[in-house]
Design an enzyme around this catalytic site. Structure first.
Site, PDB file in Angstrom:
ATOM      1  N   LYS A 193       0.843  -1.199   0.000  1.00 14.54           N
ATOM      2  CA  LYS A 193       0.000   0.000   0.000  1.00 14.54           C
ATOM      3  C   LYS A 193       0.875   1.245   0.000  1.00 14.54           C
ATOM      4  CE  LYS A 193      -1.801   2.889   2.805  1.00 14.54           C
ATOM      5  NZ  LYS A 193      -1.835   4.138   2.039  1.00 14.54           N
ATOM      6  N   GLY A 245       6.789   4.820   8.263  1.00 19.06           N
ATOM      7  CA  GLY A 245       5.940   5.998   8.398  1.00 19.06           C
ATOM      8  C   GLY A 245       6.170   6.642   9.742  1.00 19.06           C
ATOM      9  N   SER A 246       5.136   7.306  10.229  1.00 20.49           N
ATOM     10  CA  SER A 246       5.284   8.088  11.456  1.00 20.49           C
ATOM     11  C   SER A 246       5.184   7.199  12.694  1.00 20.49           C
ATOM     12  CB  SER A 246       4.196   9.157  11.502  1.00 20.49           C
ATOM     13  OG  SER A 246       2.930   8.533  11.523  1.00 20.49           O
ATOM     14  N   THR A 247       5.720   7.678  13.791  1.00 19.66           N
ATOM     15  CA  THR A 247       5.671   6.923  15.042  1.00 19.66           C
ATOM     16  C   THR A 247       4.231   6.730  15.533  1.00 19.66           C
ATOM     17  OG1 THR A 247       7.939   7.505  15.608  1.00 19.66           O
ATOM     18  CG2 THR A 247       6.486   6.941  17.452  1.00 19.66           C
ATOM     19  N   GLY A 250       2.753   4.007  13.546  1.00 18.89           N
ATOM     20  CA  GLY A 250       3.458   2.772  13.902  1.00 18.89           C
ATOM     21  C   GLY A 250       2.874   2.145  15.164  1.00 18.89           C
ATOM     22  N   GLU A 268       9.620   1.046  10.656  1.00 23.07           N
ATOM     23  CA  GLU A 268      10.666   2.058  10.421  1.00 23.07           C
ATOM     24  C   GLU A 268       9.981   3.403  10.604  1.00 23.07           C
ATOM     25  OE1 GLU A 268      13.731   1.377   9.898  1.00 23.07           O
ATOM     26  OE2 GLU A 268      13.747  -0.657   9.099  1.00 23.07           O
ATOM     27  N   CYS A 303      13.460  10.746   6.905  1.00 24.93           N
ATOM     28  CA  CYS A 303      13.395  10.201   8.260  1.00 24.93           C
ATOM     29  C   CYS A 303      14.737  10.416   8.973  1.00 24.93           C
ATOM     30  CB  CYS A 303      13.043   8.730   8.209  1.00 24.93           C
ATOM     31  SG  CYS A 303      14.058   7.831   7.056  1.00 24.93           S
ATOM     32  N   GLU A 401       9.658  16.038  15.403  1.00 23.11           N
ATOM     33  CA  GLU A 401       9.977  15.817  13.997  1.00 23.11           C
ATOM     34  C   GLU A 401       9.100  16.730  13.141  1.00 23.11           C
ATOM     35  OE1 GLU A 401       8.701  12.162  11.973  1.00 23.11           O
ATOM     36  OE2 GLU A 401      10.719  12.023  11.145  1.00 23.11           O
TER      37      GLU A 401
HETATM   38  P1  NAP Z   1       2.252   8.201   8.032  1.00 22.64           P
HETATM   39  O1  NAP Z   1       1.222   9.245   8.088  1.00 22.64           O
HETATM   40  O2  NAP Z   1       2.534   7.417   9.248  1.00 22.64           O
HETATM   41  O3  NAP Z   1       1.845   7.238   6.834  1.00 22.64           O
HETATM   42  C1  NAP Z   1       2.624   6.136   6.435  1.00 22.64           C
HETATM   43  C2  NAP Z   1       1.745   5.147   5.711  1.00 22.64           C
HETATM   44  O4  NAP Z   1       0.764   4.636   6.609  1.00 22.64           O
HETATM   45  C3  NAP Z   1       0.974   5.758   4.551  1.00 22.64           C
HETATM   46  O5  NAP Z   1       0.850   4.812   3.523  1.00 22.64           O
HETATM   47  C4  NAP Z   1      -0.355   6.050   5.199  1.00 22.64           C
HETATM   48  O6  NAP Z   1      -1.393   6.151   4.272  1.00 22.64           O
HETATM   49  C5  NAP Z   1      -0.529   4.849   6.087  1.00 22.64           C
HETATM   50  N1  NAP Z   1      -1.449   5.036   7.205  1.00 22.64           N
HETATM   51  C6  NAP Z   1      -1.916   6.195   7.747  1.00 22.64           C
HETATM   52  N2  NAP Z   1      -2.750   5.916   8.785  1.00 22.64           N
HETATM   53  C7  NAP Z   1      -2.798   4.576   8.900  1.00 22.64           C
HETATM   54  C8  NAP Z   1      -3.469   3.681   9.792  1.00 22.64           C
HETATM   55  N3  NAP Z   1      -4.260   4.113  10.788  1.00 22.64           N
HETATM   56  N4  NAP Z   1      -3.278   2.353   9.621  1.00 22.64           N
HETATM   57  C9  NAP Z   1      -2.469   1.885   8.643  1.00 22.64           C
HETATM   58  N5  NAP Z   1      -1.827   2.679   7.775  1.00 22.64           N
HETATM   59  C10 NAP Z   1      -1.981   4.006   7.901  1.00 22.64           C
HETATM   60  O7  NAP Z   1       3.637   8.802   7.581  1.00 22.64           O
HETATM   61  P2  NAP Z   1       3.916   9.755   6.342  1.00 22.64           P
HETATM   62  O8  NAP Z   1       3.397  11.116   6.671  1.00 22.64           O
HETATM   63  O9  NAP Z   1       3.473   9.119   5.089  1.00 22.64           O
HETATM   64  O10 NAP Z   1       5.503   9.754   6.313  1.00 22.64           O
HETATM   65  C11 NAP Z   1       6.262  10.535   7.144  1.00 22.64           C
HETATM   66  C12 NAP Z   1       6.783   9.733   8.318  1.00 22.64           C
HETATM   67  O11 NAP Z   1       7.468   8.583   7.868  1.00 22.64           O
HETATM   68  C13 NAP Z   1       7.781  10.496   9.140  1.00 22.64           C
HETATM   69  O12 NAP Z   1       7.533  10.317  10.504  1.00 22.64           O
HETATM   70  C14 NAP Z   1       9.101   9.862   8.759  1.00 22.64           C
HETATM   71  O13 NAP Z   1      10.104   9.992   9.710  1.00 22.64           O
HETATM   72  C15 NAP Z   1       8.715   8.465   8.522  1.00 22.64           C
HETATM   73  N6  NAP Z   1       9.690   7.787   7.678  1.00 22.64           N
HETATM   74  C16 NAP Z   1      10.505   6.857   8.251  1.00 22.64           C
HETATM   75  C17 NAP Z   1      11.464   6.201   7.499  1.00 22.64           C
HETATM   76  C18 NAP Z   1      12.362   5.169   8.122  1.00 22.64           C
HETATM   77  O14 NAP Z   1      12.901   4.352   7.395  1.00 22.64           O
HETATM   78  N7  NAP Z   1      12.549   5.151   9.425  1.00 22.64           N
HETATM   79  C19 NAP Z   1      11.579   6.478   6.140  1.00 22.64           C
HETATM   80  C20 NAP Z   1      10.734   7.429   5.579  1.00 22.64           C
HETATM   81  C21 NAP Z   1       9.783   8.068   6.373  1.00 22.64           C
HETATM   82  P3  NAP Z   1      -1.746   7.559   3.578  1.00 22.64           P
HETATM   83  O15 NAP Z   1      -0.485   8.309   3.374  1.00 22.64           O
HETATM   84  O16 NAP Z   1      -2.353   7.134   2.317  1.00 22.64           O
HETATM   85  O17 NAP Z   1      -2.651   8.263   4.516  1.00 22.64           O
END
Ligand code: NAP
Ligand code: MG
Length: 499
Positions: A193, A245-247, A250, A268, A303, A401
């Site tokens: 996804k 994604g975000s903490t 997660g 991650e 990230c 962050e």
């Molecule tokens: P996010 O809001 O947590 O979303 C990540 C993914 O999860 C997206 O596909 C999102 O879908 C989906 N999602 C959202 N709510 C969900 C739920 N309740 N259940 C299951 N899936 C859900 O993060 P983001 O804004 O896309 O990305 C930014 C974050 O990612 C930052 O915190 C960054 O640090 C982190 N990141 C970490 C790494 C690493 O390797 N450590 C690498 C890159 C980014 P939608 O986007 O379609 O809503």
């Protein structure tokens, strides 16, 4: 085509004829969502509509998971000799390289990333990741464990089954590849996804996977929002969920696994990474340039962004002059222009979020440069690279962050103080230290609580050999390297009695 000068005009003309697929890819075919619902895919470059994308719901989640399960159970992929999986995955990577311009353009239009980066990092990086795991998988052996004379004890790794991968929008294809490449190489079926903010390249490479010979159902792509990800995380027939994604999300994924079938969860997550410049740093010029790229590369949507710059008081003024100089390279520009180093922020919501932190910063810290929305292309989302002096680092902007091009400078007087500040975070993804002294380099890197430590550099190690992931609330498990295979396999002990 190869000899053509790929300038802004070239990419604009490619865009004019670009065909964009917006349907889900399930069981080897592109399909609308069963509800026929779609969502708009908007380009952050200029706010225009790129495509309408299938908004996958529960029925589609079920279809994709069932297809993945059938494919897994049929043994048509998992049962192949690893050499055969390798050959197919290498063909897939080659197809991605053949379509590199198209994929880079899709990624740039969809996510606002500079074309200079999508052509050199995102797309070739994804192909390389697939190649790396393809090349590795027929060389990974099991173990014969020491045992009693009458026993032969085998320790083997088996694919786990159906792997769901849920990924963010900052490196849409590359982050996805870090999950699906090891998962597929190990013989699993995958349901990916992508983020609803950047689904295009994932949808496109699914077709290339089929062309390369990956059987239907083995690799599925389900575009949709958070609910689609939640559906996968709660699904009882998903064996493992790999999330970037975000903490906060997660934490939800972990809950969903607990509420459903205790699927394996690999996370991650976010970061607020410290970049420490000690007074004996041998090359302040290079340290300053690197500190700028550590926070401004990819619009700070990293990230691992070096978003906390810890500078020793004695060199602070000289260092900040050099840093502000280095920041001039990151003037926001049109992402389709190959000269651009800083593109657009992913969408209006993220732009507002970053500007909100900048407003807070203006109240609690001293603005050194930037701080305003930039106007590059009408309708697009741009912001200047921004640096605040936060003095002791207690400011909110120095702790949370931001995921944008906003740097907090923090002053320290001793190494112990620097290490204490660096570790005073819920996160632990990456850290860096600049010093000319070998002992200090080892000592400080040992004391930093993070998954990666860079010494006299930042963001190095673009090859696949280094495990990548976080301590503490930056997640668990590791992407990249052979260690990534551990996430997508079960360990089996087989004990055979000989007499
Ligand atoms: P996010 O809001 O947590 O979303 C990540 C993914 O999860 C997206 O596909 C999102 O879908 C989906 N999602 C959202 N709510 C969900 C739920 N309740 N259940 C299951 N899936 C859900 O993060 P983001 O804004 O896309 O990305 C930014 C974050 O990612 C930052 O915190 C960054 O640090 C982190 N990141 C970490 C790494 C690493 O390797 N450590 C690498 C890159 C980014 P939608 O986007 O379609 O809503
Ligand atoms: Mg988009």
């Amino acid at each position: 085509m190869e000899t053509q000068n790929k300038d802004l005009k070239y990419w604009r003309s490619r865009r004019a004829t670009l065909e964009i697929e917006g349907r889900a890819f399930i069981d080897g075919t592109y399909r609308e969502a069963q509800s026929h619902h779609t969502f708009d895919c908007i380009s952050p470059i200029d706010g225009t509509l790129l495509a309408r994308i299938a908004a996958c719901g529960e029925a589609d989640v079920n279809d994709a998971v069932c297809a993945a399960r059938r494919a897994f159970d049929s043994n048509g992929w998992a049962g192949l000799n690893p050499r055969a999986r390798k050959a197919i995955m290498l063909r897939w990577a080659a197809l991605i390289r053949e379509h590199a311009d198209e994929l880079a353009l899709l990624e740039t239009l969809d996510a606002g990333k500079p074309i200079a980066d999508t052509t050199t990092v995102d797309v070739p990086g994804a192909a390389y990741c697939i190649e790396w795991f393809a090349e590795a998988i027929d060389k990974v052996c099991g173990e014969v464990a020491p045992a009693d004379q009458h026993l032969v004890g085998l320790v083997t790794r088996e694919p786990i089954g159906v792997v769901a991968a849920v990924v963010p929008w900052n490196f849409p294809l590359l982050m996805a590849a870090w999950k699906f490449a090891p998962a597929l190489a190990a013989g699993n079926s995958v349901v990916l996804k992508p983020s609803e903010k950047s689904p295009l390249t994932a949808i496109r490479v699914a077709r290339l996977a089929l062309e390369a010979g990956i059987p239907p159902g083995v690799f599925n792509v389900l575009p949709g929002g958070g609910e689609t990800g939640k559906g996968l995380a709660l699904h009882r027939d998903v064996d493992c969920i790999a999330f970037t994604g975000s903490t906060p999300v997660g934490k939800l994924i972990t809950q969903y696994a607990g509420e459903s079938n205790l699927k394996r969860v690999w996370l991650e997550l976010g970061g607020k990474s410290p970049n420490i410049v000690l007074p004996d740093c041998a090359d302040l010029e290079r340290a300053a340039k690197t500190a700028a790229s550590a926070i401004f590369y990819n619009m700070g949507e990293m990230c691992t962004a070096g978003s906390r710059l810890l500078v020793h008081r004695n060199i602070k003024e000289a260092f900040l002059d050099k840093l502000i100089d280095a920041t001039r390279r990151y003037v926001p520009g049109n992402p389709l222009d190959p000269a651009t180093a800083m593109g657009a922020i992913i969408d209006q919501t993220q732009l507002d979020r970053v500007l909100g932190y900048v407003d807070t910063g203006r109240r609690e810290a001293r603005l050194l440069t930037g701080g305003s929305r930039a106007h590059v292309v009408d309708g697009g989302f741009y912001i200047e690279p921004t640096i605040f002096d936060t003095d002791n680092g207690n400011a909110l902007i120095a702790r949370e962050e931001i995921f944008g091009p906003v740097l907090s400078v923090i002053t320290f007087d001793t190494i112990d103080e620097a290490v204490r500040i660096a570790n005073a975070s819920d996160y632990g993804l990456a850290a860096a230290v600049w010093t000319a002294d070998l002992t200090t380099a080892h000592d400080v890197s040992r004391r930093l609580r993070s998954g990666t430590v860079w010494v006299n550099c930042y963001d190095e190690g673009g090859d696949m050999n280094f495990p990548f992931g976080g301590y503490r609330q930056s997640g668990n498990g590791r992407d990249k390297s052979l260690h990534a295979l551990e996430k997508y396999t079960e360990l089996k002990s087989t004990l055979i009695r000989l007499r």
